[in-house]
Design an enzyme around this catalytic site. Structure first.
Site: not given
Ligand SMILES: [Zn+2]
Length: 259
Positions: A210, A213, A232-233, A84-85
């Site tokens: 993304h 949350s 994505n959380v 991720d990222h």
């Molecule tokens: Zn992200």
């Protein structure tokens, strides 16, 4: 079983659902996520961000990832091991060496040409090895930005550019900025569903949300209905871990091993 993100998301496309993509900072969290996904018989995009490296609690990162990878292989649900990222090519190359099945190149704060070029380089490296690539256009910012309709516009994904970006880079999944934020919202989430609809109409690859949350179930469900295929959380997961740890600490009878 370990699968590519491309396979995971094309199944989601067929079934009209989204795959959850939480980040694991430690072995314990990776294990908990896999068990939870198995309990729900749900596919999982088990994600690791290079920014979490200092928190993994290991001196040998390669060994840590090999262990998590083996856990994913053994799981009785489809799992993509996803980077991720990643902002640097070195992190992408390392992840490919260690057996990740997908990588995200995040050059979303760079100018258009740089984002296209870097992403295309990753695709050229990853695709011959069967590894999927995600990239981000527009920029999902952190901690409560994007909340007012006026200030957010410049950062959000332009639908026409999104179509062009996918075509130029050959990516397998596109992260879009439609008003969610990384970290905690400073107020009510303000999502641009019209924009999502326009992106969806023009872009053929699965879309990724993304900063999910705190967005709330209703809004997330609407995003999935409108074509989001990966959610994505991280912050919600951390919140649950802290709550659970607090409960154990407050209980004088609790077993330290449970903690
Ligand atoms: Zn992200």
């Amino acid at each position: 079983m370990l699968v590519s993100l491309k396979n995971l998301l094309s199944e989601a496309e067929r079934g009209n659902y989204a795959v959850i993509a939480p980040d694991f900072p430690t072995l314990e969290v990776a294990d908990a996520l896999l068990r939870c996904a198995e309990q729900h018989n749900a596919p999982l995009a088990l994600s690791f961000s290079p920014s979490l490296k200092p928190y993994a609690g290991v001196t040998d990162f390669a060994h840590f990832i090999r262990m998590v990878r083996e856990m994913a292989v053994q799981a009785n649900i489809p799992v993509a091991l996803h980077l991720d990222h990643a902002y640097r090519m070195e992190d992408i190359e390392e992840a490919i060496r260690l057996g990740f099945t997908s990588v995200m190149m995040d050059a979303s704060t760079e100018p258009w040409e740089v984002n296209v070029e870097r992403t295309r380089q990753v695709v050229e490296l990853a695709h011959p090895l069967g590894i999927s690539v995600e990239a981000e256009l527009g920029h999902v910012a952190s901690s409560g930005r994007y909340l007012t309709a006026d200030s957010q516009q410049g950062w959000l994904t332009d639908p026409q550019e999104a179509a062009e970006f996918v075509q130029l880079t050959g990516i397998d999944a596109l992260a879009v900025a439609i008003g969610t934020v990384h970290g905690l919202y400073a107020g009510e989430p303000n999502l641009d569903f019209e924009r999502l609809k326009n992106i969806r109409e023009r872009v053929s690859v699965p879309l990724v949300l993304h900063g999910s949350s705190g967005t709330g179930e209703q809004k997330l469900r609407r995003c999935v209905e409108m074509g989001i295929r990966k959610i994505n959380v991280y912050s919600d997961l951390m919140k649950a871990i802290i709550q659970s740890a607090r409960g154990l600490l407050a209980d004088s009878e609790a077993d330290p091993l449970d903690f």
